[in-house]
Design a protein around this motif. Structure first.
Motif, PDB file in Angstrom:
ATOM      1  N   SER A 106     -47.818  24.104  35.144  1.00  0.00           N
ATOM      2  CA  SER A 106     -47.339  24.936  36.245  1.00  0.00           C
ATOM      3  C   SER A 106     -45.834  25.156  36.142  1.00  0.00           C
ATOM      4  O   SER A 106     -45.349  26.276  36.339  1.00  0.00           O
ATOM      5  CB  SER A 106     -47.685  24.262  37.580  1.00  0.00           C
ATOM      6  OG  SER A 106     -47.164  25.002  38.654  1.00  0.00           O
ATOM      7  N   ARG A 107     -45.098  24.099  35.823  1.00  0.00           N
ATOM      8  CA  ARG A 107     -43.644  24.219  35.667  1.00  0.00           C
ATOM      9  C   ARG A 107     -43.310  25.168  34.513  1.00  0.00           C
ATOM     10  O   ARG A 107     -42.414  25.996  34.617  1.00  0.00           O
ATOM     11  CB  ARG A 107     -43.023  22.848  35.439  1.00  0.00           C
ATOM     12  CG  ARG A 107     -41.501  22.904  35.379  1.00  0.00           C
ATOM     13  CD  ARG A 107     -40.833  21.545  35.268  1.00  0.00           C
ATOM     14  NE  ARG A 107     -41.224  20.901  34.024  1.00  0.00           N
ATOM     15  CZ  ARG A 107     -41.729  19.684  33.941  1.00  0.00           C
ATOM     16  NH1 ARG A 107     -41.914  18.970  35.024  1.00  0.00           N
ATOM     17  NH2 ARG A 107     -42.038  19.163  32.781  1.00  0.00           N
ATOM     18  N   ARG A 108     -44.061  25.080  33.402  1.00  0.00           N
ATOM     19  CA  ARG A 108     -43.813  25.961  32.259  1.00  0.00           C
ATOM     20  C   ARG A 108     -44.078  27.416  32.637  1.00  0.00           C
ATOM     21  O   ARG A 108     -43.302  28.308  32.317  1.00  0.00           O
ATOM     22  CB  ARG A 108     -44.677  25.551  31.066  1.00  0.00           C
ATOM     23  CG  ARG A 108     -44.343  26.344  29.802  1.00  0.00           C
ATOM     24  CD  ARG A 108     -45.285  26.083  28.655  1.00  0.00           C
ATOM     25  NE  ARG A 108     -46.563  26.691  28.980  1.00  0.00           N
ATOM     26  CZ  ARG A 108     -47.746  26.079  28.902  1.00  0.00           C
ATOM     27  NH1 ARG A 108     -47.825  24.843  28.499  1.00  0.00           N
ATOM     28  NH2 ARG A 108     -48.850  26.700  29.222  1.00  0.00           N
ATOM     29  N   ARG A 109     -45.204  27.662  33.358  1.00  0.00           N
ATOM     30  CA  ARG A 109     -45.511  29.034  33.783  1.00  0.00           C
ATOM     31  C   ARG A 109     -44.427  29.569  34.714  1.00  0.00           C
ATOM     32  O   ARG A 109     -44.008  30.718  34.601  1.00  0.00           O
ATOM     33  CB  ARG A 109     -46.874  29.085  34.476  1.00  0.00           C
ATOM     34  CG  ARG A 109     -48.043  29.087  33.526  1.00  0.00           C
ATOM     35  CD  ARG A 109     -49.343  29.430  34.231  1.00  0.00           C
ATOM     36  NE  ARG A 109     -49.644  28.547  35.354  1.00  0.00           N
ATOM     37  CZ  ARG A 109     -50.296  27.391  35.270  1.00  0.00           C
ATOM     38  NH1 ARG A 109     -50.719  26.964  34.106  1.00  0.00           N
ATOM     39  NH2 ARG A 109     -50.523  26.673  36.346  1.00  0.00           N
ATOM     40  N   SER A 110     -43.961  28.728  35.612  1.00  0.00           N
ATOM     41  CA  SER A 110     -42.925  29.124  36.542  1.00  0.00           C
ATOM     42  C   SER A 110     -41.640  29.449  35.799  1.00  0.00           C
ATOM     43  O   SER A 110     -40.974  30.449  36.075  1.00  0.00           O
ATOM     44  CB  SER A 110     -42.691  28.003  37.556  1.00  0.00           C
ATOM     45  OG  SER A 110     -41.614  28.325  38.396  1.00  0.00           O
ATOM     46  N   SER A 111     -41.301  28.620  34.824  1.00  0.00           N
ATOM     47  CA  SER A 111     -40.089  28.823  34.029  1.00  0.00           C
ATOM     48  C   SER A 111     -40.202  30.110  33.206  1.00  0.00           C
ATOM     49  O   SER A 111     -39.256  30.888  33.132  1.00  0.00           O
ATOM     50  CB  SER A 111     -39.874  27.625  33.110  1.00  0.00           C
ATOM     51  OG  SER A 111     -38.795  27.868  32.235  1.00  0.00           O
ATOM     52  N   THR A 112     -41.370  30.336  32.615  1.00  0.00           N
ATOM     53  CA  THR A 112     -41.599  31.549  31.826  1.00  0.00           C
ATOM     54  C   THR A 112     -41.495  32.782  32.710  1.00  0.00           C
ATOM     55  O   THR A 112     -40.873  33.775  32.347  1.00  0.00           O
ATOM     56  CB  THR A 112     -42.975  31.496  31.136  1.00  0.00           C
ATOM     57  OG1 THR A 112     -43.022  30.342  30.304  1.00  0.00           O
ATOM     58  CG2 THR A 112     -43.224  32.743  30.309  1.00  0.00           C
ATOM     59  N   SER A 113     -42.067  32.696  33.897  1.00  0.00           N
ATOM     60  CA  SER A 113     -42.028  33.810  34.842  1.00  0.00           C
ATOM     61  C   SER A 113     -40.593  34.125  35.239  1.00  0.00           C
ATOM     62  O   SER A 113     -40.184  35.278  35.292  1.00  0.00           O
ATOM     63  CB  SER A 113     -42.867  33.484  36.073  1.00  0.00           C
ATOM     64  OG  SER A 113     -42.701  34.467  37.058  1.00  0.00           O
ATOM     65  N   ASN A 142     -37.878  33.477  33.520  1.00  0.00           N
ATOM     66  CA  ASN A 142     -37.175  34.020  32.361  1.00  0.00           C
ATOM     67  C   ASN A 142     -37.506  35.482  32.163  1.00  0.00           C
ATOM     68  O   ASN A 142     -36.653  36.281  31.805  1.00  0.00           O
ATOM     69  CB  ASN A 142     -37.504  33.224  31.100  1.00  0.00           C
ATOM     70  CG  ASN A 142     -36.851  31.856  31.094  1.00  0.00           C
ATOM     71  OD1 ASN A 142     -35.900  31.630  31.829  1.00  0.00           O
ATOM     72  ND2 ASN A 142     -37.373  30.956  30.301  1.00  0.00           N
ATOM     73  N   GLN A 143     -38.765  35.867  32.397  1.00  0.00           N
ATOM     74  CA  GLN A 143     -39.175  37.255  32.219  1.00  0.00           C
ATOM     75  C   GLN A 143     -38.583  38.137  33.320  1.00  0.00           C
ATOM     76  O   GLN A 143     -38.219  39.270  33.100  1.00  0.00           O
ATOM     77  CB  GLN A 143     -40.702  37.375  32.201  1.00  0.00           C
ATOM     78  CG  GLN A 143     -41.303  36.796  30.960  1.00  0.00           C
ATOM     79  CD  GLN A 143     -42.835  36.819  30.981  1.00  0.00           C
ATOM     80  OE1 GLN A 143     -43.438  37.111  32.008  1.00  0.00           O
ATOM     81  NE2 GLN A 143     -43.420  36.505  29.866  1.00  0.00           N
ATOM     82  N   ASP A 144     -38.482  37.588  34.540  1.00  0.00           N
ATOM     83  CA  ASP A 144     -37.904  38.337  35.648  1.00  0.00           C
ATOM     84  C   ASP A 144     -36.412  38.582  35.429  1.00  0.00           C
ATOM     85  O   ASP A 144     -35.874  39.586  35.872  1.00  0.00           O
ATOM     86  CB  ASP A 144     -38.089  37.588  36.976  1.00  0.00           C
ATOM     87  CG  ASP A 144     -39.547  37.550  37.409  1.00  0.00           C
ATOM     88  OD1 ASP A 144     -40.343  38.352  36.883  1.00  0.00           O
ATOM     89  OD2 ASP A 144     -39.888  36.703  38.274  1.00  0.00           O
ATOM     90  N   GLY A 145     -35.760  37.678  34.716  1.00  0.00           N
ATOM     91  CA  GLY A 145     -34.318  37.783  34.480  1.00  0.00           C
ATOM     92  C   GLY A 145     -33.962  38.697  33.331  1.00  0.00           C
ATOM     93  O   GLY A 145     -32.800  38.955  33.078  1.00  0.00           O
ATOM     94  N   ASP A 146     -34.950  39.210  32.584  1.00  0.00           N
ATOM     95  CA  ASP A 146     -34.667  40.065  31.417  1.00  0.00           C
ATOM     96  C   ASP A 146     -34.202  41.444  31.816  1.00  0.00           C
ATOM     97  O   ASP A 146     -34.423  42.022  32.750  1.00  0.00           O
ATOM     98  CB  ASP A 146     -35.898  40.200  30.524  1.00  0.00           C
ATOM     99  CG  ASP A 146     -36.208  38.893  29.796  1.00  0.00           C
ATOM    100  OD1 ASP A 146     -35.306  38.038  29.731  1.00  0.00           O
ATOM    101  OD2 ASP A 146     -37.340  38.759  29.311  1.00  0.00           O
TER     102      ASP A 146
END
Length: 128
Positions: free
Chosen positions: A115-122, A124-128
């Motif tokens: 869950s933490r990895r998915r949240s972190s990935t999400s 990072n993608q929002d910040g692109d």
């Protein structure tokens, strides 16, 4: 089973998945792993089994509803005495481990880590 030349060991990994590993019987009557542990989809993996497959599992109720073919599924959960005997055999053969250096074998991350990895990935993608 004494007639099996290869087996698949499967256990419930939750989330509609199984932990699976295949083993082959050697001429010495010992079992040798074939390949690595895998995490597979329960329905897909069970549907791919054939009558030639022998499955060893601690509890067949997770698997049986998903088999498309007649498969030999054997329930096997070793008791403490069996584990101790295996340890004694290994020790007699000189295969000893240093308990200080033992580490668990984690086949996947915990649900919290995923869950933490998915949240972190999400994020990072929002910040692109």
């Amino acid at each position: 089973p004494s007639t099996a030349h290869s087996i698949c060991v499967a256990d419930d990994a939750q989330r509609q998945q199984l932990f699976v590993r295949r083993y082959r019987r050697q001429h010495t009557e010992t079992w040798t792993p074939v390949g690595n542990h895998a995490i597979v989809n329960t329905v897909e993996w069970c549907g791919e089994r054939t009558p030639a497959d022998t499955i060893i599992t601690p509890d067949t109720h997770v698997l049986e509803p998903h088999f498309d073919n007649a498969v030999t599924a054997v329930t096997a959960t070793p008791d403490a005495q069996t584990i101790a005997q295996l340890g004694q055999l290994a020790a007699d053969e000189g295969r000893l481990d240093n308990p200080v250096t033992l580490e668990p074998l984690y086949l996947r991350q915990s649900a919290a880590e995923e869950s933490r990895r998915r949240s972190s990935t999400s994020k990072n993608q929002d910040g692109d």
